[in-house]
Design a protein around this motif. Sequence first.
Motif, PDB file in Angstrom:
ATOM      1  N   ALA A 133      16.118   2.968 -13.747  1.00  0.00           N
ATOM      2  CA  ALA A 133      14.693   3.284 -13.078  1.00  0.00           C
ATOM      3  C   ALA A 133      13.482   2.358 -13.547  1.00  0.00           C
ATOM      4  CB  ALA A 133      14.347   4.467 -12.858  1.00  0.00           C
ATOM      5  N   GLN A 134      13.781   2.109 -14.674  1.00  0.00           N
ATOM      6  CA  GLN A 134      12.459   1.419 -15.754  1.00  0.00           C
ATOM      7  C   GLN A 134      11.368   2.224 -15.169  1.00  0.00           C
ATOM      8  OE1 GLN A 134      11.563  -2.693 -16.079  1.00  0.00           O
ATOM      9  NE2 GLN A 134      11.907  -2.521 -18.270  1.00  0.00           N
ATOM     10  N   PRO A 135      10.976   3.293 -15.604  1.00  0.00           N
ATOM     11  CA  PRO A 135       9.852   3.902 -15.212  1.00  0.00           C
ATOM     12  C   PRO A 135       8.682   3.279 -15.769  1.00  0.00           C
ATOM     13  CG  PRO A 135      10.839   5.305 -16.654  1.00  0.00           C
ATOM     14  CD  PRO A 135      11.745   4.168 -16.317  1.00  0.00           C
ATOM     15  N   ALA A 136       7.196   3.677 -15.314  1.00  0.00           N
ATOM     16  CA  ALA A 136       6.020   3.091 -15.884  1.00  0.00           C
ATOM     17  C   ALA A 136       5.560   3.549 -17.080  1.00  0.00           C
ATOM     18  CB  ALA A 136       4.916   3.126 -14.742  1.00  0.00           C
ATOM     19  N   ILE A 450     -10.732   5.014 -16.144  1.00  0.00           N
ATOM     20  CA  ILE A 450      -9.579   4.468 -17.055  1.00  0.00           C
ATOM     21  C   ILE A 450      -9.628   2.692 -16.352  1.00  0.00           C
ATOM     22  CG2 ILE A 450      -6.932   4.176 -17.044  1.00  0.00           C
ATOM     23  CD1 ILE A 450      -8.273   6.704 -18.263  1.00  0.00           C
ATOM     24  N   ALA A 451      -9.856   2.005 -17.250  1.00  0.00           N
ATOM     25  CA  ALA A 451     -10.012   0.357 -17.017  1.00  0.00           C
ATOM     26  C   ALA A 451      -8.823  -0.211 -17.070  1.00  0.00           C
ATOM     27  CB  ALA A 451     -10.781  -0.096 -18.101  1.00  0.00           C
ATOM     28  N   ALA A 452      -7.820   0.132 -17.946  1.00  0.00           N
ATOM     29  CA  ALA A 452      -6.559  -0.750 -18.010  1.00  0.00           C
ATOM     30  C   ALA A 452      -5.522   0.022 -19.003  1.00  0.00           C
ATOM     31  CB  ALA A 452      -6.656  -1.970 -18.809  1.00  0.00           C
ATOM     32  N   VAL A 453      -4.142   0.086 -18.717  1.00  0.00           N
ATOM     33  CA  VAL A 453      -3.095   0.711 -19.445  1.00  0.00           C
ATOM     34  C   VAL A 453      -2.165  -0.391 -19.662  1.00  0.00           C
ATOM     35  CG1 VAL A 453      -1.658   2.621 -19.368  1.00  0.00           C
ATOM     36  CG2 VAL A 453      -3.745   3.046 -18.479  1.00  0.00           C
ATOM     37  N   TRP A 454      -1.712  -0.332 -20.918  1.00  0.00           N
ATOM     38  CA  TRP A 454      -0.447  -1.053 -21.123  1.00  0.00           C
ATOM     39  C   TRP A 454       0.338  -0.257 -21.906  1.00  0.00           C
ATOM     40  CZ3 TRP A 454      -5.646  -2.414 -22.422  1.00  0.00           C
ATOM     41  CH2 TRP A 454      -6.038  -3.755 -21.715  1.00  0.00           C
ATOM     42  N   VAL A 458       2.996  -4.373 -21.388  1.00  0.00           N
ATOM     43  CA  VAL A 458       3.039  -4.633 -20.001  1.00  0.00           C
ATOM     44  C   VAL A 458       1.712  -4.140 -19.320  1.00  0.00           C
ATOM     45  CG1 VAL A 458       4.046  -4.312 -17.693  1.00  0.00           C
ATOM     46  CG2 VAL A 458       5.459  -4.700 -20.007  1.00  0.00           C
ATOM     47  N   LEU A 459       0.678  -4.628 -18.939  1.00  0.00           N
ATOM     48  CA  LEU A 459      -0.281  -4.203 -18.042  1.00  0.00           C
ATOM     49  C   LEU A 459       0.055  -3.457 -17.074  1.00  0.00           C
ATOM     50  CD1 LEU A 459      -3.449  -4.053 -17.770  1.00  0.00           C
ATOM     51  CD2 LEU A 459      -3.530  -6.177 -16.687  1.00  0.00           C
ATOM     52  N   THR A 460      -0.036  -2.136 -16.717  1.00  0.00           N
ATOM     53  CA  THR A 460       0.777  -1.330 -16.049  1.00  0.00           C
ATOM     54  C   THR A 460      -0.628  -0.717 -14.759  1.00  0.00           C
ATOM     55  OG1 THR A 460       2.373  -0.811 -17.428  1.00  0.00           O
ATOM     56  CG2 THR A 460       1.946   0.493 -15.477  1.00  0.00           C
ATOM     57  N   VAL A 469       3.951  -3.707 -11.962  1.00  0.00           N
ATOM     58  CA  VAL A 469       5.078  -4.039 -13.120  1.00  0.00           C
ATOM     59  C   VAL A 469       5.204  -2.789 -14.154  1.00  0.00           C
ATOM     60  CG1 VAL A 469       5.240  -5.728 -15.083  1.00  0.00           C
ATOM     61  CG2 VAL A 469       3.886  -6.262 -13.074  1.00  0.00           C
ATOM     62  N   ARG A 470       6.338  -2.671 -14.539  1.00  0.00           N
ATOM     63  CA  ARG A 470       6.531  -1.383 -15.283  1.00  0.00           C
ATOM     64  C   ARG A 470       7.133  -1.567 -16.472  1.00  0.00           C
ATOM     65  NH1 ARG A 470       8.703   0.446  -9.973  1.00  0.00           N
ATOM     66  NH2 ARG A 470      10.919   0.522 -10.943  1.00  0.00           N
ATOM     67  N   GLY A 471       6.841  -0.949 -17.568  1.00  0.00           N
ATOM     68  CA  GLY A 471       7.184  -1.356 -18.892  1.00  0.00           C
ATOM     69  C   GLY A 471       8.124  -0.283 -19.765  1.00  0.00           C
ATOM     70  N   GLY A 472       7.893   0.887 -19.263  1.00  0.00           N
ATOM     71  CA  GLY A 472       8.651   2.097 -19.975  1.00  0.00           C
ATOM     72  C   GLY A 472      10.055   2.001 -20.264  1.00  0.00           C
TER      73      GLY A 472
END
Length: 484
Positions: A133-136, A450-454, A458-460, A469-472
Amino acid sequence: MPRCDTLIRNARVLDGTGAAFELLDVAIRNDRICEIGASIDYDAREPIDADGLVLAPGFIDVHTHDDTAVIRTPAMLPKISQGVTTVIVGNCGISATPVTLRGEPPDPMNLLGGAEDFRYPTFATYLDAIRDAQPAVNVGVLIGHTALRNNHMDSLDRVATEAEIEAMREQLQEALDGGALGLSSGLAYLSAYAASTEEVLALAKPLEGAGAVYTTHMRTETDGILDAMREAFEVGRLSHVPVIVSHLKCAGIANWGRGAEVLHALEAARTSQPAGCDCYPYAAGSSTLDLRQVDERVHITITWSTPHPEVAGQSLAQIADHWQTSQLKAAQQLQPAGAIYHSISEDDMRQILCHSATMIGSDGLPNDPRPHPRLWGTFPRVLGRYSRDEGLFSLPEAVHKMTGLPAQRFGLSKRGLIRKDYHADLVLFDPETIIDTATFSDPIRPAQGIAAVWVNGVLTYTTDGATGVRGGCFLPRGESSWIQ
């Protein structure tokens, strides 16, 4: 000139330790922080000027029921939109793995979904599903005591036999060997209430050798809460493992005003053993509809009902009045169902939230059609309402409660701090505007500020929403570094 993927300049960095912010640049290469400094010179593929916004480690939601959500809805928008980069699943004794059902999932395992959602008879099959699944968000996993009981007992209203305990322990050990964070219990629920302290202790024994933790939704959070705390701490003391009390609260109107008493019991335990707790920043809880909690003095909202789905969002009082019956009889007719209970004192909650031993956990229920607003709002509510607006604690302390503290307690290796070579789980937010917008009447709303979450570099998520794009990934248990 060295190269990096992302260079965040001019950020007010709160590193997760509780220290005051510093104005720094942070460079990310692949999934790691590769450099931190007052002014660093990198050739960045994606340069970002933070312009004085706060850059913190990604928030760690230590108490979730996202076990099946991370696979079914891997975008995980309720969490990533509030800066959460890691969720810990398997709380309150209920986990999606290892589970083998013989019918419908017993209450409260049904909070995680229907029988079709329990497809992970072994810990390895669950890990495979997360990878596919590669979650966020990253996923750390606790193993539920009730889930293990379900696998090996023909009836959950009794104490397990020695043979059943041994079978449960073998499954727990297999999961610990695979990287599970520890064992959780939900002794307040009827599916585990009959379990003796000795049964829980026997299951907690393997945790010491693994360096794992024991988390517990205690046997009661009402009148007998001090006895329940003693039981929880006894399990930890005799098995030599840290204890985390889940969603510590004084539930029920008769218990309002006992916050100091409960915290005194926690502090007394902490003088001789590793112990802590988590808390959500609301004066209301949410779970399945429990007849034992029906009190006509308490405002109860029904979030779902299998036989009467049309009443979701209505109060139990409204339903009972419409049906011309008592609230207790209405509740019986609604089961199985979910409910929000406004049964907590705001003052008690604030006392517990402030305590140095307290981490932040949402306890959100993603399967509820009308969820408690904590699912979408917990972390910005702590930062905005309780830290900035009401000054219950400083912003660095608030960030520590949701980053460095839980990473150390759960053994999440190279997470929870902004350090060189640590994983690049980061959240950029505006401390002046961050706030929850989800309400009890309109609970599915993303936070502001919330401005940005990596996640792992990966900028998610950005102010425009999820990037797609998910990087979890799955987070195996590392070495716990317990701090009191």
